[in-house]
Design a protein around this motif. Structure first.
Motif, PDB file in Angstrom:
ATOM      1  N   ASN A 588     -12.165  13.999 -25.510  1.00  0.00           N
ATOM      2  CA  ASN A 588     -12.202  12.225 -25.845  1.00  0.00           C
ATOM      3  C   ASN A 588     -13.539  11.949 -24.777  1.00  0.00           C
ATOM      4  O   ASN A 588     -13.747  10.948 -25.366  1.00  0.00           O
ATOM      5  CB  ASN A 588     -10.800  11.744 -25.030  1.00  0.00           C
ATOM      6  N   GLY A 589     -13.826  12.684 -23.927  1.00  0.00           N
ATOM      7  CA  GLY A 589     -14.858  12.183 -23.235  1.00  0.00           C
ATOM      8  C   GLY A 589     -15.997  12.137 -24.169  1.00  0.00           C
ATOM      9  O   GLY A 589     -16.982  11.640 -24.199  1.00  0.00           O
ATOM     10  N   PHE A 590     -16.279  13.206 -25.181  1.00  0.00           N
ATOM     11  CA  PHE A 590     -17.282  13.326 -26.038  1.00  0.00           C
ATOM     12  C   PHE A 590     -17.213  12.061 -27.078  1.00  0.00           C
ATOM     13  O   PHE A 590     -18.294  11.496 -27.447  1.00  0.00           O
ATOM     14  CB  PHE A 590     -17.456  14.345 -26.650  1.00  0.00           C
ATOM     15  N   VAL A 591     -16.019  11.939 -27.435  1.00  0.00           N
ATOM     16  CA  VAL A 591     -15.973  10.942 -28.460  1.00  0.00           C
ATOM     17  C   VAL A 591     -16.113   9.504 -27.801  1.00  0.00           C
ATOM     18  O   VAL A 591     -16.750   8.716 -28.602  1.00  0.00           O
ATOM     19  CB  VAL A 591     -14.512  10.941 -28.996  1.00  0.00           C
ATOM     20  N   GLU A 592     -15.990   9.219 -26.525  1.00  0.00           N
ATOM     21  CA  GLU A 592     -16.108   8.102 -25.876  1.00  0.00           C
ATOM     22  C   GLU A 592     -17.650   7.849 -25.561  1.00  0.00           C
ATOM     23  O   GLU A 592     -18.190   6.625 -26.032  1.00  0.00           O
ATOM     24  CB  GLU A 592     -15.677   8.065 -24.428  1.00  0.00           C
ATOM     25  N   VAL A 593     -18.442   8.784 -25.557  1.00  0.00           N
ATOM     26  CA  VAL A 593     -19.958   8.711 -25.625  1.00  0.00           C
ATOM     27  C   VAL A 593     -20.513   8.506 -26.937  1.00  0.00           C
ATOM     28  O   VAL A 593     -21.207   7.577 -27.095  1.00  0.00           O
ATOM     29  CB  VAL A 593     -20.629   9.855 -25.132  1.00  0.00           C
TER      30      VAL A 593
END
Length: 1370
Positions: A588-593
């Motif tokens: 989810n962190g990658f997607v948020e970026v």
């Protein structure tokens, strides 16, 4: 780097972000999504206790069958897992067993994938037979157990699997069935785990005392850290312990296999079978001993997460704990299980200054760390922030080793600034090379050497140890001494030295004043890692993950993404990193970026990481697909220029409908049209172009028809199909199949695509993947190939067939045969059709199992009324085997057959249109050669079809002709017509009789009752094939009248109809049964006087009357219809002649004029009037002149420009006939002359006669037809009064003896009509010169004129009492 246009607007709109601007402090916010807890996060001690409790109980047969059935079900339900296991087996079997076991695996795969019970049963029987015939082995035992499971024999399946376990426990518990080992075996082994833990603790106990840690710290000390501080004896003892542990597991597996088999054999459910005792072996050489059940139960403090624990697995760090307050600190789970170092090599950058050692210069045993692990983590975190000034660690702390096979590190310490003496321990140096070991191997004598050095020693013919001189029992070198190698690396890590190439021990280093640069060691996958590098990398990775998941500042998260990508690309730690990066919060962190960043480098890095993780772990894909906006975000990035995102979109597998709705197709087409990918794509497991092809194939297979047509037309118009052809030879199987789907649909939409595809396609790779794919995918390939070979050139088709047959690793024909035997009914015809064409490349008269199976399949499908679609497909396949196609791949069978029936206009028109449309041009010689090749193929194909089982094909087609399915009847009709026609051209082997018995009545019925002219023509072609034998004519006799009637209608369009009429008239004994006439109508024109002349032209009838009137009639259904009446002649109209070259009508009259009339649809109008100065008694016309009989002797020839001359002036002419410049004159003295109008020469056919008793015997009627001259007169001697001459040599060829006084005559292609003075008309057969029929008009009138219409099926008669009668030929 520039951001792709539109990325910001498309990704930021409507998407809340928790990132705050850099350099600003914000309050903590909850994470975007919550991580779903996994089973691995449960308390480990509880799992261990639960597993130990299970070990105290016995195992029932129900439990064994449950676990084995679950194992088999997993194999059956997961094709990828199954293929992996099959491949693992086939890699290990002896070469002699590869082929039979491979065949057994293919047969099992077919049994698993089929939906037919009969196919499954036959495949399982075949697989079992193959396995039993190749002896007993672990591999055959495993395959047999799978066969028994599929055959519903659970006990046999379980016993077979246990036998396979017994044969090779290590293979099965580690690679083939680890889950089954953990659930069925490991629960009984707590004593082994406890024993291992105690022995290992004993070995490491002294190491803890010297390492600087107290007993409380042992749980957090990494074993790989301790390894660098242990002595050689400790490392050796630990290695021996691990080997003994593996041996114990294998031995106890064998013991418990026998126990489980005994439980399965027990017939009583109440009987309790006590588990065997655990076998343990003491490491110091003591005898084996057996512990009691109580001892076995007490081992409860071993670790087993979810009862799946193997103490060989490295303890490592368990996970990253993300605190709710977004703190940067990371927690590490304490070690509970016995630990073993992973054998995989992981080299990486290491942060340096905070990890410097304070080891003693001369010993590795007094090593102690200056910083605790926690302190190291905090210092490393400070160094790894993505600040421009701190982006990389210091040079002296980069990777510590360099790949050198021969080097010396025992340099004098004086040559190293600020260092003490650095002399390597003697145990680290090879006695042969005097260099530090790079690949140490320890021989059976206990001496250790460099592998390359001792290998060279042995290759020189030596067989002893170089130092001890003991005889070596084996010259096969052992495995690398990893313990020693690990110790060397640890020492080198603490004592970095400059590289001095190939210097012996004791020599001083050159260039020692140069700045020292640590070397980089590129280690192999089987070497032991540098613990310092691992610890540094893992720590830095943890901090980057923490920043990614918890930072409020976008810039920090972006730097974290780039840092993680750097670790991923530059280290070999994918497996360790993967376990940390696949967790939902990280994903989810990658997607948020991706939603928030505008940096193209960051976006690309996030895409690459998610793609690699998603390709290795399905949980990443599950995390991404839980939120639709994540998928949309990735698709949007792809549309904005990040081509790498195509691979990730493929992994996400969104539905075809959603992809179309997101307008991805227009962006996929440019991708697949590229010839090369960019450099970034090489970092992915699949190229973006390949992913685009697979995505496009997925859309093609799953879209609605409306969307599909639009997509395919876009592919065709962009010429992308030409590039997609290259994907047929791609390494990825999915890409090849997707390319097949796309190209097949393009061919279906626009047939001319097949020509370009056929030129570029490489077909061999398609058949290579034929074995390992599903039946639906196989049929896609077969259907594509079947459509591809429908080219308009026969030679090109055969070239493709040869390529398909000869290229590739596997036999295409054998693969198709195996598939055909188990294919679905709807698929069988196409498979059989392709197989038959491949087989026909050989001599068709030779027997072939492929041919027999293919034709049997086609006939079976054609007769199987339970599957109407399969019936139609079989009939269409048979017709397509004729091999005649247009440029667009459409079948020309119908057009070719109509051409052969004499209706070739439509065929020629179609070819001209096809050539103009596709700009096709071929040399005449090429056309001739192609036609010969097509005819040869057609003959061979027809021969094998009709010869199969003595014409059983005709029986199947006859059944199809009686079907209620109109489509099936139509295709069977054309197929039967083709084969019957070809039978008439092939040598008769008795097949013609079979065809006649099966099909003749069907063709007669269609010929008589069908209204469609083309179908009537096709049935005529079939009937033509039967009339050359007496039996065929006899079978047709019952319907002869109806057949003749239709043939007369067809003969104006088809020469074949005329030929058939001739044959019928020649073969029929009684012509009267063939020719009959019926009176159709009668018109009274007595008001206009006698009907002196009648002629027919362009479906109109023209009559000339004695009052000077000309009437124009049309032929209705049963009567004449008057459309015009003109009276411009003042006296009787004696002649009507047609000027065919200009569609003119010429009329001659006793009023001494010749009028020229223009014929129109509505009637006639006078165009010219020629004054002749003499009465016109008879008139014939040519292009530039008119010939008429004047009142006196001779014949007047009048040119249209006004000049005239008299010919044959010594004869009184009664009748004229003009054919091809030759004028024939029938005279009053019964003579007949031929005058050449060009040269003026006169020839005589029949000499005249003198008047007898004052009577004259004139020629009353004269006709020229088909090269014969017919003349009617009064017989002088009572003999024949109708004589027939050949116009070429003046020989009389026949005569008719009529009792009538003939006054007029009409001749058709079959009949001769004689009109008499007494009102009677006789009908004679033109071929047999026999009277057929007599027609009675009116006894009180004379027959003055007769004519036959253009179709020769109507006779028009004009009489002296002013009537016009029509008679129809029936």
């Amino acid at each position: 780097m520039e951001t792709p246009p539109g990325v910001k607007s498309s990704l930021m709109a409507g998407r809340p972000s928790h990132f705050a601007p850099a350099q600003k402090t914000v309050s903590p916010a909850p994470p975007r999504r919550k991580s779903i807890p996994t089973a691995n996060q449960k308390p480990l001690y509880a799992a261990a206790v639960a597993a130990a409790e299970m070990s105290a109980t016995t195992t029932s047969s129900v439990q064994i069958l449950h676990h084995t059935a679950s194992f088999f079900s997993e194999i059956v339900s997961q094709p990828d897992h199954r293929h992996h296991l099959f491949s693992a087996f086939l890699r290990r079997v002896p070469a002699s067993l590869v082929k039979p076991l491979n065949l057994a695996a293919q047969t099992l795969e077919r049994a698993i994938s089929t939906t037919s019970n009969s196919v499954e049963s036959s495949s399982l029987r075949l697989a079992e037979k193959l396995l039993l015939s190749n002896g007993k082995s672990p591999f055959s035992s495993f395959f047999l157990s799978l066969v028994n499971h599929l055959s519903r024999r659970p006990i046999d399946a379980a016993v077979g699997l246990l036998d396979a376990f017994h044969s090779n426990p290590s293979l099965f518990r580690l690679e083939i069935a680890p889950s089954l080992f953990q659930e069925l075996f490991l629960v009984h082994f707590p004593p082994i785990l406890e024993w291992y833990k105690e022995q290992r603790s004993t070995i490491l106990s002294t190491l803890y005392l010297h390492s600087g840690y107290n007993s409380d710290d042992q749980s957090i000390v990494s074993t790989t850290t301790l390894l660098s501080k242990m002595s050689g004896d400790q490392a050796s003892a630990l290695g021996d312990l691990e080997k003994d542990y593996e041996d114990l597991l294998d031995e106890n597996c064998r013991v418990f296999v026998e126990y489980f088999k005994e439980v399965l054999r027990s017939k009583s459910e109440d009987q309790t079978i006590v588990p065997p005792q655990i076998v343990l072996q003491v490491i110091d050489g003591a005898d084996k001993f057996v512990c009691s059940n109580e001892e076995r139960i007490n081992g409860q403090d071993f670790g087993a997460t979810n009862r799946r624990y193997n103490p060989m697995w490295a303890e490592g760090e368990r996970s990253v704990e993300l605190s709710s307050d977004r703190g940067k600190s990371l927690s590490r789970f304490p070690s509970f299980f016995p630990e073993r170092v992973s054998p995989k090599v992981l080299t990486n950058l290491r942060s340096s200054k905070d990890l410097e050692t304070s080891a003693d210069d001369n010993s590795i045993d007094d090593y102690s760390s200056s910083d605790s692990d926690a302190g190291q983590e905090e210092n490393i975190k400070k160094l790894t922030l993505f600040d421009d000034s701190k982006q990389m660690p210091s040079k002296e702390y980069k990777q510590l080793f360099s790949e050198q096979s021969s080097r010396s590190y025992m340099e004098d310490g004086d040559h190293l600034p600020s260092r003490g003496k650095r002399t390597a321990p003697k145990d680290f140096v090879c006695p042969i090379t005097t260099h530090i070991f790079d690949d140490p191997v320890t021989l059976e004598t206990g001496q250790t050497y460099e592998r390359k050095a001792i290998q060279e020693w042995l290759e020189r013919g030596n067989s002893t140890c170089p130092i001890t001189r003991q005889k070596l029992h084996s010259t096969q070198l052992p495995k690398t001494n990893y313990v020693l190698k690990r110790l060397i690396y640890s020492w080198l890590e603490q004592n970095p030295l400059p590289i001095l190439s190939s210097q012996p021990v004791g020599m001083e280093a050159e260039n020692h004043h140069k700045e020292f640069k640590p070397s980089v060691m590129s280690v192999s996958p089987n070497s032991v890692i540098s613990q310092a590098a691992i610890d540094g990398t893992i720590t830095e990775l943890r901090l980057a993950i923490t920043d990614l998941c918890t930072s409020e500042i976008l810039m920090e998260a972006e730097k974290a993404v780039l840092k993680i990508q750097q670790f991923w690309q530059e280290s070999n730690m994918e497996s360790q990193m993967q376990s940390m990066l696949v967790k939902p919060p990280v994903v989810n962190g990658f997607v948020e970026v991706m939603f928030s960043s505008l940096d193209i480098q960051v976006l690309r890095a996030a895409i690459l990481l998610l793609t690699e993780l998603g390709s290795r772990d399905a949980s990443v894909i599950q995390t991404l697909t839980r939120v639709d906006s994540d998928v949309e975000c990735i698709v949007e990035l792809f549309k904005k220029g990040l081509t790498e995102a195509a691979v990730l979109v493929l992994l996400l597998r969104p539905s075809a409908t959603s992809l179309v709705e997101m307008d991805i197709v227009d962006y996929l087409l440019p991708m697949v049209s590229k010839n090369e990918d960019n450099d970034e794509s090489t970092k992915l497991f699949m190229k973006p172009k390949s992913a685009a092809v697979v995505l496009l194939g997925h859309i093609i297979r799953s879209s609605s028809e409306t969307n599909l047509i639009k997509i395919v037309r876009g592919i065709i118009s962009s010429d992308a199909a030409e590039i997609i052809v290259d994907s047929l030879k791609a390494e990825d199987v999915g890409e090849r199949i997707a390319a097949v789907s796309i190209l097949a649909r393009c061919i279906y939409e626009d047939g001319k695509c097949r020509n370009v595809i056929a030129q570029r396609a490489v077909l061999g790779p398609l058949m290579e993947i034929f074995v390992g794919i599903s039946d639906d995918e196989r049929f896609e390939i077969v259907n594509f190939l079947y459509e591809l070979i429908k080219l308009n050139r026969r030679n090109s088709n055969e070239q493709l067939l040869h390529i398909l047959k000869e290229e590739g690793t596997f036999s295409a024909m054998h693969s198709l045969l195996i598939y055909l035997q188990h294919a679905l009914p709807e698929q069988s015809p196409v498979v059989a059709g392709l197989l038959l064409q491949l087989d026909l490349l050989d001599e068709p008269r030779k027997m072939s199992i492929y041919r027999e199976e293919a034709i049997d399949a086609l006939i079976s499908c054609l007769r199987n009324s339970d599957f109407p679609a399969a019936q139609v497909s079989a009939a269409e396949t048979l017709l397509a085997l004729q091999g005649r196609f247009s440029y667009s791949g459409k079948s020309l069978s119908r057009a070719i057959l109509l051409k052969r029936a004499g209706f070739d206009r439509s065929y020629r028109a179609f070819l001209r249109k096809d050539q103009r449309r596709h700009n096709i041009y071929a040399e005449p010689q090429d056309i001739i050669e192609e036609e010969k090749a097509a005819e040869e193929w057609e003959r061979k194909m027809a021969y094998v079809l009709v010869s199969h089982e003595f014409g059983i094909m005709f029986e199947a087609l006859a059944e199809g002709l009686t079907s209620k399915n109109e489509e099936l009847r139509s295709v069977c009709f054309m197929t039967a017509t083709w084969l019957v026609y070809m039978v008439s051209l092939l040598p008769d082997t008795g097949i013609r009789g079979t065809a006649r018995v099966c099909l003749l009545k069907h063709f007669v019925s269609i010929f008589i009752s069908e209204k469609n002219t083309d179908d009537v023509a096709l049935s005529m072609l079939a009937l033509y094939s039967f009339i050359h034998v007496p039996e065929g004519l006899q079978d047709l006799s019952a319907n002869m009248k109806d057949i003749l009637k239709i043939l007369r209608e067809l003969k104006k369009s088809s020469t074949m109809a005329s030929e058939m009429l001739k044959i019928f008239s020649e073969e029929h004994d009684n012509s009267a049964d063939i020719w009959t006439h019926n009176e159709l109508s009668q018109e009274d024109c007595s008001i206009n006087g006698e009907v002196l002349v009648i002629t027919c032209f362009k479906a109109k009838i023209f009559s000339g009357h004695s009052d000077g009137t000309i009437k124009i009639w049309t032929i209705g259904d049963t009567k004449l219809q008057l459309i015009q009446e003109v009276r411009q002649h003042t006296k009787p109209v004696t002649s009507l002649a047609i000027l065919h070259s200009s569609d003119k009508l010429c009329s001659g009259s006793l009023d001494r004029t010749v009028r020229v009339w223009t014929v129109t649809e509505d009637g006639i109008y006078c165009e010219q009037v020629h004054e002749m100065k003499e009465q016109i008694n008879d008139l014939v016309v040519a292009n530039s002149m008119a010939c008429y009989i004047p009142q006196g002797a001779g014949v007047k020839v009048h040119t249209w420009n006004g000049s005239s001359k008299l010919l044959n002036q010594h004869k009184y002419v009664k009748r004229l006939a003009l054919v091809q410049g030759k004028l024939y004159c029938g005279c009053h003295d019964n003579s007949i002359q031929e005058i050449d109008l060009v040269t003026g020469t006169v020839g005589s056919l029949q000499a005249g006669s003198k008047k007898l008793l004052g009577k004259a015997y004139p020629i009353h009627a004269l006709q020229v037809h088909d090269g014969l001259i017919y003349a009617a007169s009064t017989s002088l001697d009572g003999g024949a009064n109708i004589k027939i001459w050949s116009a070429s040599n003046y020989n009389m060829v026949g005569s008719l003896s009529s009792t009538l006084e003939v006054r007029t005559m009409a001749v058709s292609s079959e009949l001769i009509y004689l009109g008499s003075k007494g009102g009677t008309v006789e009908v004679w057969c033109r071929k047999k010169y026999s009277r057929v029929e007599t027609l009675q008009t009116s006894p009180s009138s004379r027959i003055l004129s007769m004519a036959i219409d253009d179709n020769e099926d109507m006779l028009i008669i004009g009489t002296s009492d002013g009537r016009i009668q029509t008679w129809g030929l029936s």
